[in-house]
Motif scaffolding. Structure first.
Motif, mmCIF file in Angstrom:
data_model
loop_
_atom_site.group_PDB
_atom_site.id
_atom_site.type_symbol
_atom_site.label_atom_id
_atom_site.label_comp_id
_atom_site.label_asym_id
_atom_site.label_seq_id
_atom_site.Cartn_x
_atom_site.Cartn_y
_atom_site.Cartn_z
ATOM 1 N N GLU A 154 10.129 3.560 -3.346
ATOM 2 C CA GLU A 154 10.331 4.386 -2.111
ATOM 3 C C GLU A 154 9.810 5.939 -2.550
ATOM 4 O OE1 GLU A 154 13.967 4.107 -0.344
ATOM 5 O OE2 GLU A 154 13.535 2.192 0.684
ATOM 6 N N LYS A 155 10.208 6.236 -3.714
ATOM 7 C CA LYS A 155 9.869 7.749 -4.066
ATOM 8 C C LYS A 155 8.539 7.825 -4.380
ATOM 9 C CE LYS A 155 14.483 8.988 -5.956
ATOM 10 N NZ LYS A 155 15.144 9.185 -7.330
ATOM 11 N N ILE A 156 8.041 6.888 -5.187
ATOM 12 C CA ILE A 156 6.699 6.929 -5.722
ATOM 13 C C ILE A 156 5.530 6.828 -4.254
ATOM 14 C CG2 ILE A 156 6.559 4.574 -6.389
ATOM 15 C CD1 ILE A 156 4.706 7.692 -7.815
ATOM 16 N N ALA A 157 6.064 5.783 -3.454
ATOM 17 C CA ALA A 157 5.167 5.373 -2.155
ATOM 18 C C ALA A 157 5.332 6.738 -1.250
ATOM 19 C CB ALA A 157 5.919 4.464 -1.529
ATOM 20 N N GLY A 158 6.343 7.369 -1.363
ATOM 21 C CA GLY A 158 6.363 8.746 -0.651
ATOM 22 C C GLY A 158 5.409 9.741 -0.982
ATOM 23 N N ARG A 159 5.423 9.872 -2.451
ATOM 24 C CA ARG A 159 4.340 10.872 -3.106
ATOM 25 C C ARG A 159 2.874 10.587 -2.865
ATOM 26 N NH1 ARG A 159 5.339 12.323 -9.268
ATOM 27 N NH2 ARG A 159 3.524 13.516 -8.563
ATOM 28 N N TYR A 160 2.693 9.023 -2.922
ATOM 29 C CA TYR A 160 1.404 8.545 -2.536
ATOM 30 C C TYR A 160 0.993 8.882 -1.319
ATOM 31 C CZ TYR A 160 -2.574 5.459 -2.402
ATOM 32 O OH TYR A 160 -3.863 4.881 -1.954
ATOM 33 N N ASN A 161 1.989 8.457 -0.300
ATOM 34 C CA ASN A 161 1.531 8.658 1.160
ATOM 35 C C ASN A 161 1.329 10.113 1.461
ATOM 36 O OD1 ASN A 161 1.722 6.101 1.757
ATOM 37 N ND2 ASN A 161 4.033 6.238 2.132
ATOM 38 N N ARG A 162 1.983 11.003 0.654
ATOM 39 C CA ARG A 162 1.685 12.339 1.068
ATOM 40 C C ARG A 162 0.132 12.740 0.503
ATOM 41 N NH1 ARG A 162 7.270 12.731 -0.223
ATOM 42 N NH2 ARG A 162 6.747 13.358 -1.945
ATOM 43 N N THR A 181 4.287 -2.523 -5.137
ATOM 44 C CA THR A 181 3.932 -1.813 -6.341
ATOM 45 C C THR A 181 2.467 -2.009 -6.685
ATOM 46 O OG1 THR A 181 6.107 -1.928 -7.029
ATOM 47 C CG2 THR A 181 4.461 -1.364 -8.760
ATOM 48 N N THR A 182 2.102 -3.258 -6.669
ATOM 49 C CA THR A 182 0.773 -3.612 -7.111
ATOM 50 C C THR A 182 -0.266 -3.207 -5.879
ATOM 51 O OG1 THR A 182 1.376 -5.771 -7.889
ATOM 52 C CG2 THR A 182 -0.801 -5.593 -7.306
ATOM 53 N N GLU A 183 0.113 -3.107 -4.740
ATOM 54 C CA GLU A 183 -0.789 -2.384 -3.572
ATOM 55 C C GLU A 183 -1.235 -0.795 -4.214
ATOM 56 O OE1 GLU A 183 -1.141 -1.985 1.123
ATOM 57 O OE2 GLU A 183 0.458 -3.137 0.207
ATOM 58 N N ILE A 184 0.005 -0.059 -4.355
ATOM 59 C CA ILE A 184 0.011 1.192 -4.578
ATOM 60 C C ILE A 184 -0.922 1.418 -5.811
ATOM 61 C CG2 ILE A 184 1.463 3.116 -5.204
ATOM 62 C CD1 ILE A 184 3.563 2.163 -3.581
ATOM 63 N N ALA A 185 -0.606 0.540 -7.091
ATOM 64 C CA ALA A 185 -1.311 0.960 -8.162
ATOM 65 C C ALA A 185 -2.823 0.758 -7.983
ATOM 66 C CB ALA A 185 -0.809 -0.436 -9.406
ATOM 67 N N ASP A 186 -3.226 -0.364 -7.189
ATOM 68 C CA ASP A 186 -4.664 -0.893 -7.025
ATOM 69 C C ASP A 186 -5.227 0.464 -6.364
ATOM 70 O OD1 ASP A 186 -4.320 -3.138 -8.338
ATOM 71 O OD2 ASP A 186 -4.194 -4.387 -6.390
ATOM 72 N N GLN A 187 -4.645 0.879 -5.161
ATOM 73 C CA GLN A 187 -5.333 2.025 -4.360
ATOM 74 C C GLN A 187 -5.396 3.091 -5.387
ATOM 75 O OE1 GLN A 187 -4.077 2.761 -0.508
ATOM 76 N NE2 GLN A 187 -3.314 0.755 0.014
#
Length: 208
Positions: free
Chosen positions: A169-177, A67-73
């Motif tokens: 997983e849902k928010i990571a999927g959106r971010y990865n797209r 979560t922290t990694e996604i937020a930082d990016q």
């Protein structure tokens, strides 16, 4: 550094008995030491409950790390978009006039995704909203911390961690797209328009 009365005391979840290395760092100073954690003699010698707690904590800590990694990016991407927008608007290059419009689309997408992770920085006051992943993470940590060392996690504890993982997983999927599709298209647009945040300098001629 001497703690003040307002400092939050160190805390954490129970750890398994065993030998540990402790590292303390402050600025450029660093020191290590070793310690041994023994089973509390007042408790039942069966540590299976603690092992189950540790397994659940390990899962949750991995979730918090991601979560922290996604937020930082996301914050870095948002900061980059703002810099690009500012430079494009200040430029006299007509080819760059449409860049802010494209950047705004990406900024809106990022804002929407970030709204699932943490509270909008522009909101004032204390807001308790369990839609935010950060709020949910705090609730899960508190719930797990309430377990006694001899108490095994129940189905409710596991269900909370499972639900968090599903939303992550849902928010990571959106971010990865976003990173795989929207971001490269934006970078391609900038390349086509020869956009750069590095200022262009021209040779200075001194007439005789």
């Amino acid at each position: 550094k001497k703690p003040t009365k307002d400092d939050t005391p160190p805390s954490g979840h129970p750890v398994m008995p065993g030998h540990y290395t402790v590292k303390v760092a402050y600025g450029q100073h660093e020191d290590t030491s070793s310690l041994t954690v023994k089973t509390d003699p007042r408790l039942d010698s069966d540590i299976s409950a603690l092992e189950k707690q540790q397994a659940l904590w390990k899962r949750h800590y991995q979730q918090l790390k991601l979560t922290t990694e996604i937020a930082d990016q996301m914050r870095m991407a948002d900061k980059t978009i703002k810099l690009i927008t500012s430079n494009a608007r200040e430029s006299e290059n007509p080819d760059w006039s449409t860049i802010p419009e494209h950047a705004a689309v990406l900024a809106d997408s990022l804002k929407d995704m970030m709204g699932f992770i943490y509270q909008d920085e522009n909101q004032k006051g204390l807001i308790h909203d369990n839609r935010y992943l950060t709020q949910k993470a705090g609730l899960i940590s508190s719930y797990l911390s309430s377990l006694a060392p001899t108490q095994s996690p129940g189905k409710d504890h596991e269900r909370l961690v499972d639900l968090y993982e599903s939303e992550l997983e849902k928010i990571a999927g959106r971010y990865n797209r976003f990173i795989a599709e929207s971001w490269p298209s934006f970078i391609q647009l900038l390349d086509e328009k020869r956009f750069s945040v590095i200022p262009q300098f021209s040779e200075i001629l001194i007439n005789d």
